[in-house]
Design a protein around this motif. Structure first.
Motif, PDB file in Angstrom:
ATOM      1  N   TRP A  53     -44.457 -52.934  35.862  1.00  0.00           N
ATOM      2  CA  TRP A  53     -44.150 -51.654  36.509  1.00  0.00           C
ATOM      3  C   TRP A  53     -42.801 -51.132  36.022  1.00  0.00           C
ATOM      4  O   TRP A  53     -42.663 -49.952  35.706  1.00  0.00           O
ATOM      5  N   GLN A  54     -41.806 -52.013  35.951  1.00  0.00           N
ATOM      6  CA  GLN A  54     -40.489 -51.593  35.487  1.00  0.00           C
ATOM      7  C   GLN A  54     -40.539 -51.129  34.031  1.00  0.00           C
ATOM      8  O   GLN A  54     -39.922 -50.117  33.678  1.00  0.00           O
ATOM      9  N   MET A  55     -41.268 -51.848  33.198  1.00  0.00           N
ATOM     10  CA  MET A  55     -41.370 -51.441  31.793  1.00  0.00           C
ATOM     11  C   MET A  55     -42.036 -50.079  31.662  1.00  0.00           C
ATOM     12  O   MET A  55     -41.625 -49.252  30.845  1.00  0.00           O
ATOM     13  N   THR A  56     -43.063 -49.848  32.456  1.00  0.00           N
ATOM     14  CA  THR A  56     -43.757 -48.560  32.424  1.00  0.00           C
ATOM     15  C   THR A  56     -42.840 -47.438  32.884  1.00  0.00           C
ATOM     16  O   THR A  56     -42.761 -46.384  32.250  1.00  0.00           O
ATOM     17  N   PHE A  57     -42.113 -47.679  33.970  1.00  0.00           N
ATOM     18  CA  PHE A  57     -41.252 -46.632  34.505  1.00  0.00           C
ATOM     19  C   PHE A  57     -39.982 -46.422  33.680  1.00  0.00           C
ATOM     20  O   PHE A  57     -39.288 -45.427  33.873  1.00  0.00           O
ATOM     21  N   VAL A  65     -36.284 -47.120  38.242  1.00  0.00           N
ATOM     22  CA  VAL A  65     -35.859 -48.478  37.922  1.00  0.00           C
ATOM     23  C   VAL A  65     -34.414 -48.674  38.374  1.00  0.00           C
ATOM     24  O   VAL A  65     -34.073 -49.707  38.958  1.00  0.00           O
ATOM     25  N   TYR A  66     -33.571 -47.675  38.151  1.00  0.00           N
ATOM     26  CA  TYR A  66     -32.182 -47.768  38.597  1.00  0.00           C
ATOM     27  C   TYR A  66     -32.103 -47.849  40.120  1.00  0.00           C
ATOM     28  O   TYR A  66     -31.334 -48.631  40.670  1.00  0.00           O
ATOM     29  N   ARG A  67     -32.928 -47.057  40.817  1.00  0.00           N
ATOM     30  CA  ARG A  67     -32.946 -47.116  42.282  1.00  0.00           C
ATOM     31  C   ARG A  67     -33.383 -48.486  42.762  1.00  0.00           C
ATOM     32  O   ARG A  67     -32.917 -48.982  43.782  1.00  0.00           O
ATOM     33  N   ASN A  68     -34.268 -49.117  42.007  1.00  0.00           N
ATOM     34  CA  ASN A  68     -34.684 -50.475  42.352  1.00  0.00           C
ATOM     35  C   ASN A  68     -33.515 -51.450  42.241  1.00  0.00           C
ATOM     36  O   ASN A  68     -33.367 -52.347  43.072  1.00  0.00           O
ATOM     37  N   PHE A  69     -32.675 -51.280  41.230  1.00  0.00           N
ATOM     38  CA  PHE A  69     -31.480 -52.114  41.098  1.00  0.00           C
ATOM     39  C   PHE A  69     -30.538 -51.884  42.283  1.00  0.00           C
ATOM     40  O   PHE A  69     -29.947 -52.824  42.804  1.00  0.00           O
ATOM     41  N   GLN A  70     -30.396 -50.621  42.716  1.00  0.00           N
ATOM     42  CA  GLN A  70     -29.551 -50.325  43.873  1.00  0.00           C
ATOM     43  C   GLN A  70     -30.101 -50.998  45.134  1.00  0.00           C
ATOM     44  O   GLN A  70     -29.343 -51.536  45.932  1.00  0.00           O
ATOM     45  N   HIS A  71     -31.408 -50.953  45.305  1.00  0.00           N
ATOM     46  CA  HIS A  71     -32.031 -51.589  46.475  1.00  0.00           C
ATOM     47  C   HIS A  71     -31.787 -53.103  46.453  1.00  0.00           C
ATOM     48  O   HIS A  71     -31.510 -53.708  47.483  1.00  0.00           O
ATOM     49  N   ARG A  72     -31.886 -53.704  45.267  1.00  0.00           N
ATOM     50  CA  ARG A  72     -31.637 -55.141  45.153  1.00  0.00           C
ATOM     51  C   ARG A  72     -30.187 -55.463  45.529  1.00  0.00           C
ATOM     52  O   ARG A  72     -29.923 -56.487  46.155  1.00  0.00           O
ATOM     53  N   LYS A  73     -29.259 -54.585  45.167  1.00  0.00           N
ATOM     54  CA  LYS A  73     -27.859 -54.804  45.517  1.00  0.00           C
ATOM     55  C   LYS A  73     -27.676 -54.784  47.038  1.00  0.00           C
ATOM     56  O   LYS A  73     -26.920 -55.575  47.588  1.00  0.00           O
ATOM     57  N   GLU A  74     -28.389 -53.893  47.714  1.00  0.00           N
ATOM     58  CA  GLU A  74     -28.268 -53.805  49.165  1.00  0.00           C
ATOM     59  C   GLU A  74     -28.914 -54.988  49.876  1.00  0.00           C
ATOM     60  O   GLU A  74     -28.436 -55.420  50.907  1.00  0.00           O
ATOM     61  N   THR A  75     -29.987 -55.515  49.326  1.00  0.00           N
ATOM     62  CA  THR A  75     -30.705 -56.588  50.014  1.00  0.00           C
ATOM     63  C   THR A  75     -30.292 -57.981  49.575  1.00  0.00           C
ATOM     64  O   THR A  75     -30.272 -58.897  50.385  1.00  0.00           O
ATOM     65  N   GLN A 151     -14.292 -55.637  43.424  1.00  0.00           N
ATOM     66  CA  GLN A 151     -15.664 -55.732  42.949  1.00  0.00           C
ATOM     67  C   GLN A 151     -15.674 -55.703  41.429  1.00  0.00           C
ATOM     68  O   GLN A 151     -14.776 -55.172  40.804  1.00  0.00           O
ATOM     69  N   ASP A 152     -16.710 -56.263  40.858  1.00  0.00           N
ATOM     70  CA  ASP A 152     -16.831 -56.212  39.410  1.00  0.00           C
ATOM     71  C   ASP A 152     -18.294 -56.072  39.029  1.00  0.00           C
ATOM     72  O   ASP A 152     -19.187 -56.233  39.837  1.00  0.00           O
ATOM     73  N   VAL A 153     -18.522 -55.734  37.762  1.00  0.00           N
ATOM     74  CA  VAL A 153     -19.870 -55.622  37.227  1.00  0.00           C
ATOM     75  C   VAL A 153     -20.356 -57.020  36.889  1.00  0.00           C
ATOM     76  O   VAL A 153     -19.632 -57.806  36.276  1.00  0.00           O
ATOM     77  N   GLU A 154     -21.568 -57.341  37.298  1.00  0.00           N
ATOM     78  CA  GLU A 154     -22.139 -58.656  37.000  1.00  0.00           C
ATOM     79  C   GLU A 154     -22.540 -58.709  35.527  1.00  0.00           C
ATOM     80  O   GLU A 154     -23.089 -57.756  34.996  1.00  0.00           O
ATOM     81  N   TRP A 155     -22.305 -59.844  34.884  1.00  0.00           N
ATOM     82  CA  TRP A 155     -22.705 -59.985  33.486  1.00  0.00           C
ATOM     83  C   TRP A 155     -24.229 -59.902  33.359  1.00  0.00           C
ATOM     84  O   TRP A 155     -24.754 -59.288  32.432  1.00  0.00           O
ATOM     85  N   ALA A 156     -24.949 -60.502  34.290  1.00  0.00           N
ATOM     86  CA  ALA A 156     -26.411 -60.485  34.233  1.00  0.00           C
ATOM     87  C   ALA A 156     -26.947 -59.059  34.355  1.00  0.00           C
ATOM     88  O   ALA A 156     -27.978 -58.720  33.759  1.00  0.00           O
ATOM     89  N   TYR A 157     -26.265 -58.213  35.105  1.00  0.00           N
ATOM     90  CA  TYR A 157     -26.672 -56.818  35.211  1.00  0.00           C
ATOM     91  C   TYR A 157     -26.473 -56.112  33.871  1.00  0.00           C
ATOM     92  O   TYR A 157     -27.317 -55.315  33.443  1.00  0.00           O
ATOM     93  N   ALA A 158     -25.367 -56.398  33.192  1.00  0.00           N
ATOM     94  CA  ALA A 158     -25.140 -55.820  31.872  1.00  0.00           C
ATOM     95  C   ALA A 158     -26.228 -56.270  30.900  1.00  0.00           C
ATOM     96  O   ALA A 158     -26.710 -55.486  30.078  1.00  0.00           O
ATOM     97  N   PHE A 159     -26.653 -57.533  31.005  1.00  0.00           N
ATOM     98  CA  PHE A 159     -27.734 -58.024  30.150  1.00  0.00           C
ATOM     99  C   PHE A 159     -29.065 -57.357  30.521  1.00  0.00           C
ATOM    100  O   PHE A 159     -29.867 -57.040  29.637  1.00  0.00           O
ATOM    101  N   ASP A 160     -29.305 -57.123  31.805  1.00  0.00           N
ATOM    102  CA  ASP A 160     -30.520 -56.419  32.219  1.00  0.00           C
ATOM    103  C   ASP A 160     -30.559 -54.995  31.682  1.00  0.00           C
ATOM    104  O   ASP A 160     -31.620 -54.492  31.313  1.00  0.00           O
ATOM    105  N   ILE A 161     -29.411 -54.345  31.630  1.00  0.00           N
ATOM    106  CA  ILE A 161     -29.352 -52.999  31.057  1.00  0.00           C
ATOM    107  C   ILE A 161     -29.730 -53.053  29.575  1.00  0.00           C
ATOM    108  O   ILE A 161     -30.453 -52.196  29.071  1.00  0.00           O
ATOM    109  N   HIS A 162     -29.247 -54.089  28.872  1.00  0.00           N
ATOM    110  CA  HIS A 162     -29.636 -54.266  27.468  1.00  0.00           C
ATOM    111  C   HIS A 162     -31.152 -54.431  27.347  1.00  0.00           C
ATOM    112  O   HIS A 162     -31.782 -53.814  26.484  1.00  0.00           O
TER     113      HIS A 162
END
Length: 189
Positions: A53-57, A65-75, A151-162
């Protein structure tokens, strides 16, 4: 007050519920990395449907997909994916792409393995680690506002963006490039 109301109040207290995600202690990067790598070997626990689903969107509506990342941050208190299914599907697409190029270029089995190993490890993973690390350092050092210094940017998030950026790149460079190369070899265009 009737005793039934008092008993209702005592049993309906929220003390038995776990604390919300915003109050949990953050896991260290080493713990997150260990959990991610442990999940990498357990295919039954991966959510391939959601990763697809993420690849399609990423093509249709990347904002979802970005909103999904925001939701994951909240939960879950992290932006990064905790499920390696996206990486596994992307590796599978790279394998399919490598098989197609091997067929068109008439490479042998050993050349196919070398080509596949290069595409997955160097083009996707190694370049992703290098790019993610550099941009992670730049973001944490220069792009965070002074009132968000804790706060800082997570390295894994930067890799997910890649990885998110790699999917359309894979499609346009490998898949469409393959079909154009195939048309040229078949019809001499």
């Amino acid at each position: 007050m009737p005793s039934s109301v008092n008993s209702f109040r005592s049993t309906s207290s929220l003390t038995y519920l776990p604390s919300p995600a915003t109050q949990r202690t953050c896991m260290s990067a080493a713990v997150k990395r260990y959990r991610y790598l442990r999940k990498l070997t357990n295919f039954k626990q991966m959510d391939f449907e959601f990763a697809l689903w993420q690849m399609t969107f990423l093509f249709i509506n990347p904002q979802k997909v970005y909103r999904n990342f925001q939701h994951r941050k909240e939960t879950k208190l992290q932006f990064a994916r905790d499920d390696p299914a996206f990486l596994v599907l992307l590796s599978g697409l790279l394998c399919v792409s490598s098989v197609a190029f091997t067929y068109v270029l008439r490479l042998g089995f050993i050349e196919f393995l070398k080509f596949l190993l290069y595409i997955v490890t160097v083009d996707c993973l190694l370049s992703g680690v290098i790019i993610s690390t550099v941009l992670w350092l730049v973001a944490n050092r220069y792009l965070i506002k002074s009132n968000y210094k804790g706060q800082d940017v997570e390295w894994a998030y930067a890799f997910d963006i890649h990885l998110n950026a790699f999917v359309p790149t894979l499609y346009f460079s490998d898949m469409i490039g393959f079909y154009l190369y195939l048309l040229e070899t078949l019809y001499g265009l």
